[in-house]
Write a protein that holds these residues in place. Structure first.
Motif, mmCIF file in Angstrom:
data_model
loop_
_atom_site.group_PDB
_atom_site.id
_atom_site.type_symbol
_atom_site.label_atom_id
_atom_site.label_comp_id
_atom_site.label_asym_id
_atom_site.label_seq_id
_atom_site.Cartn_x
_atom_site.Cartn_y
_atom_site.Cartn_z
ATOM 1 N N CYS A 130 -55.901 -34.450 -15.568
ATOM 2 C CA CYS A 130 -56.304 -34.479 -16.978
ATOM 3 C C CYS A 130 -56.666 -35.898 -17.412
ATOM 4 O O CYS A 130 -57.651 -36.112 -18.126
ATOM 5 C CB CYS A 130 -55.183 -33.936 -17.861
ATOM 6 N N GLN A 131 -55.882 -36.881 -16.982
ATOM 7 C CA GLN A 131 -56.181 -38.268 -17.315
ATOM 8 C C GLN A 131 -57.515 -38.701 -16.727
ATOM 9 O O GLN A 131 -58.269 -39.447 -17.369
ATOM 10 C CB GLN A 131 -55.061 -39.186 -16.811
ATOM 11 N N ALA A 132 -57.793 -38.248 -15.518
ATOM 12 C CA ALA A 132 -59.079 -38.591 -14.891
ATOM 13 C C ALA A 132 -60.248 -38.019 -15.683
ATOM 14 O O ALA A 132 -61.357 -38.564 -15.640
ATOM 15 C CB ALA A 132 -59.108 -38.076 -13.453
ATOM 16 N N GLN A 133 -59.994 -36.934 -16.417
ATOM 17 C CA GLN A 133 -61.027 -36.309 -17.252
ATOM 18 C C GLN A 133 -60.928 -36.769 -18.703
ATOM 19 O O GLN A 133 -61.532 -36.163 -19.590
ATOM 20 C CB GLN A 133 -60.898 -34.788 -17.172
ATOM 21 N N SER A 134 -60.160 -37.838 -18.945
ATOM 22 C CA SER A 134 -59.974 -38.416 -20.284
ATOM 23 C C SER A 134 -59.343 -37.436 -21.267
ATOM 24 O O SER A 134 -59.601 -37.487 -22.466
ATOM 25 C CB SER A 134 -61.324 -38.918 -20.836
ATOM 26 N N ASP A 135 -58.506 -36.551 -20.756
ATOM 27 C CA ASP A 135 -57.788 -35.595 -21.604
ATOM 28 C C ASP A 135 -56.340 -36.069 -21.745
ATOM 29 O O ASP A 135 -55.430 -35.547 -21.090
ATOM 30 C CB ASP A 135 -57.860 -34.193 -20.994
ATOM 31 N N ALA A 136 -56.125 -37.066 -22.593
ATOM 32 C CA ALA A 136 -54.790 -37.654 -22.751
ATOM 33 C C ALA A 136 -53.807 -36.656 -23.363
ATOM 34 O O ALA A 136 -52.634 -36.614 -22.978
ATOM 35 C CB ALA A 136 -54.874 -38.907 -23.610
ATOM 36 N N ALA A 137 -54.281 -35.856 -24.305
ATOM 37 C CA ALA A 137 -53.397 -34.883 -24.958
ATOM 38 C C ALA A 137 -52.902 -33.844 -23.950
ATOM 39 O O ALA A 137 -51.713 -33.496 -23.929
ATOM 40 C CB ALA A 137 -54.130 -34.209 -26.110
ATOM 41 N N GLY A 138 -53.822 -33.346 -23.116
ATOM 42 C CA GLY A 138 -53.428 -32.375 -22.095
ATOM 43 C C GLY A 138 -52.463 -32.981 -21.089
ATOM 44 O O GLY A 138 -51.488 -32.335 -20.678
ATOM 45 N N ALA A 139 -52.704 -34.250 -20.695
ATOM 46 C CA ALA A 139 -51.811 -34.920 -19.746
ATOM 47 C C ALA A 139 -50.422 -35.093 -20.342
ATOM 48 O O ALA A 139 -49.408 -34.872 -19.665
ATOM 49 C CB ALA A 139 -52.403 -36.274 -19.357
ATOM 50 N N GLN A 140 -50.365 -35.480 -21.625
ATOM 51 C CA GLN A 140 -49.068 -35.688 -22.275
ATOM 52 C C GLN A 140 -48.282 -34.381 -22.373
ATOM 53 O O GLN A 140 -47.071 -34.360 -22.143
ATOM 54 C CB GLN A 140 -49.277 -36.286 -23.660
ATOM 55 N N LYS A 141 -48.972 -33.315 -22.662
ATOM 56 C CA LYS A 141 -48.310 -32.010 -22.752
ATOM 57 C C LYS A 141 -47.716 -31.602 -21.403
ATOM 58 O O LYS A 141 -46.575 -31.115 -21.325
ATOM 59 C CB LYS A 141 -49.319 -30.961 -23.229
#
Length: 388
Positions: free
Chosen positions: A191-202
């Motif tokens: 998720c972080q690699a795809q710039s999805d910080a919210a998804g990574a944090q969840k």
């Protein structure tokens, strides 16, 4: 009429004699075949015990030709082919077994398991997965699920791996909570690699809930919070690692020091420095010491202490890495000797700054939670080679 009766009287004993002779010949041939089959079998077994696999294969092929209905010889031959790396021949043997109508259910399941192993060893993961799925509900179910788990981990199919791990845990194989947390961390990295910080944090918060004792999710979450400018939250996330003296705490030391500095408050810096000093006193470590140096250098009151920190560490724990990094920040009296000495120390310290897998010995510049060499989890100690 008398002639017919005579022929009957003569023919009956003759037919009986011929039948008796034929039966004796059949029995003799059967005895010969029965002697030849065990002889070839034991010859193959002898070769196998002497690690002469080529000769063992030839002997088992001879035994199978003498007695093609013996399933045990086929299983032995298939296993030998697989060990020799002749996967196509192993597949043919196990497929031939499965096509036999007289094979028992237990032997059919055994042949299916052997076929799955053939595909797995050959690297045909799709076919191996299909073959392993057919073993659900059999005595090979646990082994098949473990093999499927290895396939999903190898191909980085984390949701499927999580599903199989849950099935294994439900069946009582083992506790897979830490492994499940790893899968969530791997998905968070994607998720972080795809710039999805919210998804990574969840996902990382879910991993923390799944395995509170696992350090990886806490470290990754602290790094993510720091990258989002949430320094105070990062400190709150990482502090428990040092308060409980977790083994993986050195991996979070640099992030903790940066979070304390980014908090822009003298209190977090002082509190974090005390926390690091306490941990260092219990478990001296280069990474923790360098985090202390970073915080001490940021404070005018402790800048002098930071300069002597490397010397104190070297007095107690001789280290080429520490010597190299101390020299990089010092000015020597003979300045002309400084660059070559620094270069020599860095060259000598470079191999010692790596991390090494305790399972297979694979070394890398960075710490891995999942060894790229042997695929083991949590096999990398959180300390560098020099400190092991």
């Amino acid at each position: 009429m008398e002639l017919d009766l005579m022929w009957i009287l003569v023919g009956l004993p003759l037919a009986f004699g011929l039948g008796w002779l034929a039966s004796r010949l059949d029995l003799r041939q059967l005895r010969i075949d029965n002697r030849q089959a065990p002889r070839a079998y034991f010859k193959g077994l002898n070769y196998l015990l002497n690690e002469q696999q080529d000769q063992a294969i030839d002997a088992f092929i001879e035994a199978v030709q003498n007695d093609p209905d013996t399933s045990e010889l086929h299983f032995a031959l298939g296993n030998l082919f697989r060990r020799r790396g002749e996967y196509e021949r192993a597949v043919r043997v196990h497929e031939h077994l499965m096509q036999r109508g007289d094979l028992s259910l237990a032997d059919r399941q055994r042949a299916q398991h052997g076929l799955a192993l053939d595909f797995l060893k050959a690297g045909l993961l799709d076919r191996a997965e299909d073959a392993l799925r057919k073993l659900e509900g059999t005595s090979f179910e646990g082994q098949a699920r473990l093999a499927r788990l290895a396939i999903y981990e190898r191909s980085r199919e984390w949701p499927q791996a999580s599903e199989v791990a849950q099935q294994l845990e439900n069946s009582g194989e083992a506790n897979f909570a830490v492994r499940q947390a790893h899968y969530l961390c791997e998905q968070a990295r994607e998720c972080q690699a795809q710039s999805d910080a919210a998804g990574a944090q969840k996902l990382l918060l879910q991993a923390l809930k799944t395995a509170p004792q696992a350090s990886r999710a806490r470290i990754l979450l602290g790094q993510l919070q720091l990258s989002l400018g949430q320094a105070i939250q990062a400190l709150q996330t990482l502090n428990p690692l040092f308060e409980t003296n977790a083994l993986a705490a050195p991996l979070a030391a640099a992030t903790l020091a940066r979070a304390a500095k980014d908090a822009k408050d003298a209190h977090p810096i002082q509190a974090t420095l005390i926390l690091l000093q306490t941990h260092y006193a219990l478990a001296p470590c280069l990474d923790v010491m360098e985090a202390m140096v970073t915080l001490e250098a940021a404070s005018p009151d402790t800048v002098a202490t930071s300069r002597s920190r490397y010397i104190d560490h070297l007095n107690q724990h001789p280290s080429l890495i520490a010597a190299s990094r101390w020299l990089a920040g010092e000015t020597l009296a003979h300045e002309n000797f400084h660059p070559p000495i620094q270069a020599a120390l860095e060259l000598a310290a470079k191999p010692l700054a790596r991390y090494r897998c305790a399972a297979c010995g694979f070394e890398a510049k960075e710490h891995f939670w999942h060894c790229p060499g042997c695929q083991a989890w949590d096999s990398y100690p959180p300390r560098r080679v020099e400190e092991l």
